[in-house]
Design an enzyme around this catalytic site. Sequence first.
Site, PDB file in Angstrom:
ATOM      1  N   PRO A   1      32.807 -12.425 -55.155  1.00 26.47           N
ATOM      2  CA  PRO A   1      32.390 -11.096 -54.752  1.00 26.47           C
ATOM      3  C   PRO A   1      33.570 -10.208 -54.399  1.00 26.47           C
ATOM      4  O   PRO A   1      34.445 -10.597 -53.643  1.00 26.47           O
ATOM      5  CB  PRO A   1      31.549 -11.356 -53.509  1.00 26.47           C
ATOM      6  CG  PRO A   1      31.625 -12.820 -53.254  1.00 26.47           C
ATOM      7  CD  PRO A   1      32.741 -13.350 -54.044  1.00 26.47           C
ATOM      8  N   GLU A   2      33.542  -9.042 -54.948  1.00 25.26           N
ATOM      9  CA  GLU A   2      34.451  -7.993 -54.510  1.00 25.26           C
ATOM     10  C   GLU A   2      33.619  -7.047 -53.652  1.00 25.26           C
ATOM     11  O   GLU A   2      32.478  -7.346 -53.310  1.00 25.26           O
ATOM     12  CB  GLU A   2      35.061  -7.284 -55.725  1.00 25.26           C
ATOM     13  CG  GLU A   2      35.855  -8.252 -56.599  1.00 25.26           C
ATOM     14  CD  GLU A   2      36.640  -7.580 -57.708  1.00 25.26           C
ATOM     15  OE1 GLU A   2      37.121  -6.451 -57.490  1.00 25.26           O
ATOM     16  OE2 GLU A   2      36.756  -8.164 -58.788  1.00 25.26           O
TER      17      GLU A   2
END
Length: 270
Positions: A2-3
Amino acid sequence: MPELPEVETTCRGIAPHVTGQSIRRIIIREARMRWPVSPELKELTGLTILTVTRRAKYILITFDTGTLILHLGMSGSLRVIDPAVELRKHDHVLISLSNDLELRYHDPRRFGCLLWTEDDPNQHELIRNLGPEPLSEAFSAESLKTAAVGRKTSIKQFIMDGKIVVGVGNIYACEALYRAGIHPKRKASAVSLARLRVLTEEIKAVLKRSIKQGGTTLRDFLREDGTAGYFKQQLTVYDREGELCLSCESPIKRIVLGQRSTYFCPTCQK
DNA sequence: AAAACTACCTGAGTGC
DNA sequence: TGCACTCAGGTAGTTT
């Protein structure tokens, strides 16, 4: 995994289901994460969740007595789920809520963390020294330019440095540089203010568009309801080695920068 | 101070 | 099928 957009998607997804709920029970099935899961978690029973917010890629779940600082690492996800649904491998922490739902933390690679602090989470050592939020006014071409003076690192590694700006991971760094027409290997100090203006705008734009689409699911990212994010379909360079540039039809190249795969168009990015 | 590199961990995919 | 190998949305910690 996840960014920033994926973490933001998760926060927005879980908040309405967990805010104001009290905790019935917490089961820590696997405490071996990046750091051991804080043992205080077991004592949260009966406490009420006040807020769910995000700082950088950290999810902050606040209570009267402190804050749970949660990170999804490379492969983590948080789901709100009917507790009757069968457990999956790597469902490490289960938090059952007063509304009969369950918050499940899942993380195959265990690079994430769940840490408890009774102090101001913004002063926590993992968070204290982080740079500005990319979607805030504090993140600007001018501030980037100042920070880049004398830096010999590449512009790509520079914008992925959390002390410079948070939340820009490998996918969105590649995407924003492509859209800004900047070669990822260019020295950070050698990018003009005018081009940094374009870059900061492209970073903000790509993050916002991805948040709207529920983030990017490449492999294992799932939203809070178990569905995938849709932004993958709009990636223009990431993971497209050999495919043709959507603008000039040159083949997209892959190089390695700071041990990370880096995709760019050799014609459009200078 | 900053850059370069290592380490943490599991799973998917590839080639033999 | 199985083994060996590479690669993956992150980032703290160590070394140069």
